[in-house]
Design an enzyme around this catalytic site. Structure first.
Site, PDB file in Angstrom:
ATOM      1  N   GLN A  70       0.824  -1.202   0.000  1.00  0.00           N
ATOM      2  CA  GLN A  70       0.000   0.000   0.000  1.00  0.00           C
ATOM      3  C   GLN A  70       0.869   1.266   0.000  1.00  0.00           C
ATOM      4  O   GLN A  70       0.354   2.361  -0.087  1.00  0.00           O
ATOM      5  CB  GLN A  70      -0.913   0.008   1.245  1.00  0.00           C
ATOM      6  CG  GLN A  70      -1.869  -1.177   1.293  1.00  0.00           C
ATOM      7  CD  GLN A  70      -2.706  -1.237   2.560  1.00  0.00           C
ATOM      8  OE1 GLN A  70      -2.893  -2.295   3.127  1.00  0.00           O
ATOM      9  NE2 GLN A  70      -3.242  -0.109   3.006  1.00  0.00           N
TER      10      GLN A  70
ATOM     11  N   ARG B 201      -8.467  -1.186   8.259  1.00  0.00           N
ATOM     12  CA  ARG B 201      -9.455  -0.252   7.729  1.00  0.00           C
ATOM     13  C   ARG B 201      -9.721   0.916   8.685  1.00  0.00           C
ATOM     14  O   ARG B 201     -10.861   1.259   8.988  1.00  0.00           O
ATOM     15  CB  ARG B 201     -10.762  -0.959   7.392  1.00  0.00           C
ATOM     16  CG  ARG B 201     -11.516  -0.180   6.323  1.00  0.00           C
ATOM     17  CD  ARG B 201     -12.762  -0.864   5.842  1.00  0.00           C
ATOM     18  NE  ARG B 201     -13.322  -0.077   4.766  1.00  0.00           N
ATOM     19  CZ  ARG B 201     -13.723  -0.572   3.601  1.00  0.00           C
ATOM     20  NH1 ARG B 201     -13.644  -1.845   3.359  1.00  0.00           N
ATOM     21  NH2 ARG B 201     -14.210   0.217   2.681  1.00  0.00           N
ATOM     22  N   CYS B 202      -8.656   1.487   9.204  1.00  0.00           N
ATOM     23  CA  CYS B 202      -8.817   2.688  10.026  1.00  0.00           C
ATOM     24  C   CYS B 202      -7.472   3.374  10.079  1.00  0.00           C
ATOM     25  O   CYS B 202      -6.473   2.823   9.680  1.00  0.00           O
ATOM     26  CB  CYS B 202      -9.271   2.333  11.439  1.00  0.00           C
ATOM     27  SG  CYS B 202      -8.090   1.386  12.396  1.00  0.00           S
TER      28      CYS B 202
ATOM     29  N   GLU C 171     -12.815   4.443   5.790  1.00  0.00           N
ATOM     30  CA  GLU C 171     -12.647   3.825   7.092  1.00  0.00           C
ATOM     31  C   GLU C 171     -13.775   4.144   8.053  1.00  0.00           C
ATOM     32  O   GLU C 171     -14.007   3.404   9.001  1.00  0.00           O
ATOM     33  CB  GLU C 171     -11.320   4.284   7.679  1.00  0.00           C
ATOM     34  CG  GLU C 171     -10.191   3.902   6.766  1.00  0.00           C
ATOM     35  CD  GLU C 171      -8.877   4.486   7.215  1.00  0.00           C
ATOM     36  OE1 GLU C 171      -7.861   4.068   6.682  1.00  0.00           O
ATOM     37  OE2 GLU C 171      -8.880   5.349   8.094  1.00  0.00           O
TER      38      GLU C 171
END
Lengths: 161, 288, 801
Positions: free
Chosen positions: C236, C383-384, C754
């Site tokens: 990523q 996812r945050c 998110e």
């Protein structure tokens, strides 16, 4: 080493032959030997459905099928959906309804939905969820996948009438 | 996640398969749908030297009715059970059970014979077979025998199927008209084995239970027949109290192993709850 | 008005900001033509298979490679000793620690990397891995972080036994990593001492895994002749990978090319640098041929990038009307065997101090203690943003606990504590400046949409019948867009991001960014931002990311930073181009720059709209001799954007659940999610992101947890046990929005992917606990599996008929 065997089958309408050890998994033959990298490997334990292909009229997880089992079979993968430059209604539906994000599960999803619509041309939302439950997606939450399948069902049925 | 090497055979007839089985003995494994065996081989927990694929033997396929008996080829897939008009009409319990097994792709490959012969206490067909009074045709090169489902499952991954034998057919007496059946299965998600499940076959005479069979999935070393629970119901009216008592008796024979689905206490309680659910639903489906 | 109709038509054609245009990336994915890591094949490529430890804690007495090397097809077996000559046996982590690339003398978690077998294909590699013989001496393992700090506890990291610091202050115990604090402890304690009401709850965020559909992997290819290293990788953050690989290997960064192709989901899993990548790189440097390493799913769940494992304690002090006066949150953080926790250098507990949430809390103090255990390292934000889920979970649970204590409705207590809309930008007592918000408006909209009062009435009726119905409310504030370089860096590199735009003579453009899409649709949304800024059709704007030879440096895509930082860079780069275009237009029209005004896709002369030059015309002109004196040719610009602040998306969610008290099964009857992410770039994509985030929140709340036994053995690391919901379990989602733009972002956008995960998890938990609230239950830890919920029912004596 176990003796390699020649296995021939029809892949997306074309006759192919591969030389494999008996233990070779169909997903590896497709991806490594036949350059069909559309079906993906997601879990290797037959839970995720990313490797789904259509084998003799069945949706199967190609990580749990031996290539030697496919002698004389007919195999359809995502690569066989577009015909003469025209997208299949499911491919169109997944785009139109935003039924994909990272795209990793998409080939398996579309291939599975193809067989679902053959068996049930106008499924309800609940039926789609039930019959698509062998395919995991981490991105979409399935809601738009349901819509994508409905889009295709509608388009395919109107094409027939 | 790659299996060890093995030799592969795809016999086209039962005698050919039996011959291979005899030839390789312990080193051979029969391949049915492969969704239990192949993952075990990929994890290298199972390492057969010879794999005999039953998939090309036509006579192992098909569903037909023959003089009051449903005869199902052992290699008939779950998906074929689900879509069978004959079973939908004559034996909806099998359809209901098959629909709760794993997921669609697995059901295209998974077979009724494989599910039964594997002897996994988590498999669903054994409980269905027990309450339906099924029997299994087991063929060896020396001949065939027919054994009742009741008594066939003797322990975890242990059945009466002997080395050298192949299960070829499942025979189920067509349930009498008016029979109510239900398979109630609690699972964490699609694709999972049962936390606990109960199969019920019920015949009513007026408000009285004429005949009842109850079997439990995944709460013991093998499928369990809840005989005391059955006995408590037979010949009596069915009501909340009798259902609760039957559930209590069913729970009393459970001996589940703890795992991520829950501890023994929970699984036992769920066997009771599934028994209650299945009895109520079977009652609502039974006519007389 | 013909003119305005024409303007609207032209604007529509651009398919820019606000358009739900279809995604540009779909064309290849629906045909199976994506190019994911395992699709990469290079001539002569070998395959690497990892040998992993069966024990969580053990000494390695010996490793015997002989049998493995005898397997046909096996080329090499690499162990720690083989990495030492190139000094790659240990690697620096993103958490200021070091991590064994291959276990050296000792393994510290189950499935730790011990050796890599290099073979001609994955079948031979698997056979070889099976034949590597490792002799272990098992040691006692620690899996409970509370036990880790006990006096005399087994020392997990003998390699740093002599170090009194691992990056973030003094260590107090051999298994201690750091202690981090924020806020005013003394003032907070004083408020608690005199408060009318206080509440306290122990709250666990269990260890979970992001589990994208594609596992991690790489293909490393070192060219011995040119000295060029090319690595295709599931990352990523490709640019950060390049920097780390340069630091590690000594190869000049200019000779390293990192390529992140299509990525099959990331969710945080693909931020860290994993041993598999490093060994593959070493193997390629040693052998001179390309090496592929692909993680199995079991390896993925067991070893790469867990998230959470935060053992929190939440405390609130309030007046008798439920107005919060102070907050005191602490957490014991289980970081596993190596501190590979992903975080900004100065923020060892990430953005945990956003834990005051949407509420006006005068005094606050928080503290995080991180410890080693015998579990896999690599703590990531699933996812945050870094530790935001943990922070939001604590405050959103605790405000419910307070409401329950005071018998105040859970929506009402939020109204009483919201930072009011007129107070923004708002400075929190823990040091953040929240850019914008309108919390009460969002909540009221949702309450009306779901008929909250009606639901509460229904709940009363159901309770009277002994049925369990829960209503969860969550009004969260997120913090995303890392971030201002004065606050945020990793390995010293500021977390800015970048965009390089080149406009071609015929008016199409290509833009390259330092971020990396993993399914978020960057190729579409960035093009839309640029389309609106430049007046060029988004169809003709090509976006490229992930190839470090092409894209400008950036910190990648994680923590919802693509839109807040990358999107801002795109807008700012486009504005530079537009500024130059204006000069060119003035020159072409022979007017002053100030006589021009911008309209959709052109500069026109004020008061004389017929006199205009479209951006396409200007693009051509920029490549001719007809330019103002001294002006450079071309129409390109690059922006390195250092955001002045984070962005703070928020939302109001309501969830309704029905619980079967006899089985513990929870059915989500309804979930209504209102998100405010500021300016909305592509509503279709936003909605898709929200569906996905809610689904991952559902998975976390109801099933995900990585279980261990007391010896550190994994008890569920395949997709049989690790809960990824199917279409059957996943609820139907209802979405809504308000729009409160960020005042400091060039286009007012905040990031959204998110929020549904961060806000969804506490909303589900609040709903489940609410179902039991009338029975005196104040908290239940996740995951709310049927088994665990049934245990609650049983404890209350309501599990039987």
């Amino acid at each position: 080493m176990a003796k390699k065997q020649a296995v021939s089958f029809k892949l997306n309408g074309r006759q192919v032959e591969v030389l494999v050890e008996p233990r070779e998994l169909l997903i590896h033959s497709l991806r490594e030997k036949l350059q069909h990298t559309g079906p993906h490997i997601g879990c290797e334990t037959s839970h995720c459905g990313a490797c789904t292909v259509d084998l003799d009229g069945m949706s199967v997880k190609s990580c749990t099928v031996l290539t030697v089992q496919c002698q004389d079979a007919e195999v359809l993968t995502i690569e066989g959906f577009e015909q003469s430059g025209e997208l299949h209604a499911l491919q169109e539906g997944f785009t139109q309804e935003h039924g994909l994000q990272c795209g990793y599960c998409t080939p398996g999803m579309i291939t599975r939905a193809f067989r679902l619509l053959k068996e049930n041309p106008s499924p309800s939302e609940e039926e789609i969820r039930y019959w698509m439950a062998g395919n995991l997606c981490r991105c979409t939450g399935y809601q738009n996948i349901v819509k994508a399948v409905q889009y295709a069902a509608k388009k395919m049925s109107s094409a027939h009438t | 996640m790659i299996p060890r090497e093995f030799e592969y055979y795809a016999p086209k007839t039962i005698p050919d398969a039996l011959g291979l089985l005899k030839q390789f003995g312990d080193e051979a494994k029969l391949l049915a749908g492969g969704h239990s065996l192949l993952p075990m081989m990929k994890l290298r927990f199972a390492q057969p030297g010879h794999l005999i694929d039953l998939g090309r033997i036509r006579e192992l396929k098909g569903i037909r009715e023959d003089g009051g008996t449903l005869r199902i080829g052992a290699m008939t897939t779950e998906n074929e059970l689900i879509w069978s008009k004959l079973l939908q009409d004559k034996c909806p319990l099998l359809v209901e059970g098959a629909r709760l097994i794993s997921d669609p792709q697995v059901r295209y490959k998974g077979t009724i014979g494989g599910d039964i012969a594997h002897g996994d206490p988590g498999n669903d067909h054994p409980a269905l077979m027990l309450v339906l009074g099924a029997s299994f045709v087991l063929k060896a090169s020396t001949g065939e025998r027919v054994v009742p489902a009741d008594g066939f499952f003797v322990g975890s991954y242990a059945t009466l199927l002997k080395p050298g034998e192949i299960m070829t057919e499942i025979r189920i007496p067509v349930p009498a008209p008016g029979t109510g059946t239900c398979y109630a299965k609690l699972k964490r998600k699609v694709g999972d084995f049962a936390t606990a499940a109960a199969a019920v076959m019920l015949r009513m005479k007026g408000e009285t239970v004429q005949e009842v069979a109850i079997a439990l999935t995944n709460v013991g070393a093998s499928v369990l027949r809840a005989r005391a629970a059955e006995d408590s119901l037979r010949g009596k009216a069915m009501n909340d109290a009798s259902i609760a008592e039957a559930a209590r008796l069913a729970m009393s024979i459970c001996d589940p192993a703890a795992d991520q689905r829950g501890d023994a206490e929970y699984k036992t309680a769920m066997a009771g709850e599934m028994t209650q659910r299945a009895l109520r639903t079977a009652r609502s489906r039974a006519t007389h | 008005m013909a003119g305005s109709t024409d303007t609207i038509e032209r604007e529509k054609k651009l398919q820019g900001l606000g358009s739900s245009r279809l995604r540009k990336e779909d064309a290849r994915f629906i045909r199976g033509k994506g190019s994911y890591i395992d699709d990469i094949k290079l001539p002569g490529m070998l395959f690497g298979a990892m040998v992993r430890s069966p024990y969580a804690h053990a000494r390695i007495k010996s490793i015997n490679k002989a049998k493995a090397l005898a397997v046909p097809g096996v080329v090499a077996v690499l162990v720690a000793e083989d990495l030492k000559p190139v000094k790659l046996d240990w690697m620096p982590t993103l958490g200021s620690d070091v991590q064994a690339v291959l276990a050296d003398k000792k393994v510290c978690f189950q499935m730790q990397e011990v050796a890599m077998v290099i073979a001609s294909d994955r079948y031979s590699a698997a056979d070889g891995a099976d034949m590597v013989e490792v002799d272990y001496e098992e040691l006692p393992a620690i899996v409970d972080p509370h036990k880790s700090m006990a006096p005399g506890a087994p020392v997990i990291r003998e390699d740093i036994a002599g170090k009194d610091e691992v990056g973030h202050g003094k260590r107090t115990h051999p298994n201690h990593i750091f202690t981090w604090e924020a806020g005013d402890k003394a003032a907070t304690d004083a408020v608690f001492a005199g408060a009318a009401v206080t509440v306290r709850e122990e709250i666990l965020n269990p260890r979970v895994h992001p589990c994208p559909m594609e596992t991690c992997g790489c293909v490393a290819s070192f060219d011995k002749v040119t000295g060029q290293l090319t690595v295709y990788i599931t990352s990523q953050a490709p640019h950060l990978v390049r920097t780390v690989v340069a630091m590690l290997s000594g190869i000049p960064e200019s000779k390293i090319r990192i390529i992140g192709g299509d990525i099959g989901g990331g969710f945080g899993n693909k931020v860290p640098i994993y041993p598999g990548y490093v060994v593959a790189i070493v193997a390629s440097i040693v052998t001179g041929v390309p090496i592929k390493w692909i993680e199995s799913r079991i390896d993925n769940i067991s070893t790469t990038g867990f998230a959470r494992d935060y053992h929190g304690v939440g405390e609130l002090a309030a007046d008798k009307d439920g107005r919060i006066k102070a907050l005191r949150f602490t957490a014991l953080a289980d970081h596993g065997a190596f501190n590979s926790h992903v975080s900004a250098t100065k923020l060892p507990a990430g953005l945990f101090s956003i834990c005051t949430g949407s509420y006006d809390i005068p005094k606050a103090y928080c503290r995080v203690d991180a410890v080693y255990t015998n579990k896999a390292p690599g703590g990531v934000a699933y996812r945050c943003s870094l530790r935001v889920t943990e922070a939001v979970y604590l405050i959103e649970r605790m405000i419910d606990v307070l409401a329950q204590k005071l018998s105040i409705d859970k929506a009402e207590i939020r109204r009483r504590n919201f930072v009011s809309a007129d107070k923004f930008p708002y400075n929190t007592s823990l040091g953040w400046t929240i850019d914008s918000g309108n919390y009460q408006a969002a909540l009221e909209k949702v309450l009306k949409a779901v008929d909250y009062e009606g639901l509460r009435r229904e709940q009363v009726q159901k309770r009277a019948k002994g049925e369990l119905m829960g209503i969860g409310v969550c009004t969260f504030t997120e913090i995303v867009g890392a971030g201002p370089t004065k606050v945020c860096d990793i390995l010293g590199i500021g977390l800015f991001d970048s965009c390089d735009i080149r406009v071609n003579p015929t008016g199409s453009a290509i833009a390259r960014l330092g971020t990396m899409s993993q399914g978020q649709g960057h190729a579409t949304t960035y093009a839309q931002i640029i389309a609106t800024e430049l007046g060029l059709s988004s169809d003709e704007i090509q976006i490229e990311e992930g190839d470090t030879d092409k894209a400008p440096y950036g910190a990648g895509t994680w923590g919802s930073r693509s839109t807040p930082v990358g999107g801002a860079a795109a807008a700012m780069a486009a504005r530079k181009i537009r500024a130059k275009a204006q000069k060119i237009a003035a020159h072409l029209l022979e007017v002053g720059e100030g006589d021009l005004e911008w309209e959709v896709d052109r500069f026109k002369v004020k008061g004389n709209p017929a006199q205009a030059r479209t951006m396409k015309e200007i693009a051509m002109a920029a490549h001719t001799s007809n330019l103002p004196d001294g002006m450079e040719k071309g129409l390109d610009a690059t922006e390195y954007y250092d955001p002045p602040n984070m962005t703070f998306p928020f939302g109001a969610y309501v969830c309704v659940v029905d619980i079967d008290r006899f089985t513990g099964e929870t059915k989500v009857r309804r979930f209504y999610a209102l998100d405010d992410c500021g300016t909305r770039i592509n509503p279709m994509i936003i909605e898709g992101q929200i569906h996905g985030g809610l689904t991952e929140a559902f998975a976390v709340a109801f099933g995900q947890a990585i279980p261990f036994d007391e010896n550190g053995n994994h008890l569920g690391n395949s997709l049989m046990d690790y809960f990824l919901p199917t279409a059957v379990e996943t609820p139907h989602w209802e979405t809504d929005h308000t729009v409160t733009p960020s005042p400091h972002h060039p286009i007012g956008a905040k990031g959204v992917a998110e929020s549904p995960h961060v806000g969804g998890i506490p909303c589900f938990s609040n709903a489940v606990v609410d179902a039991f609230a009338h029975l005196g239950v104040t908290h239940m830890d996740m995951p709310h599996t049927a088994f665990r919920v049934w245990q609650q029912c049983k404890a209350l004596g309501i599990s039987t008929r």
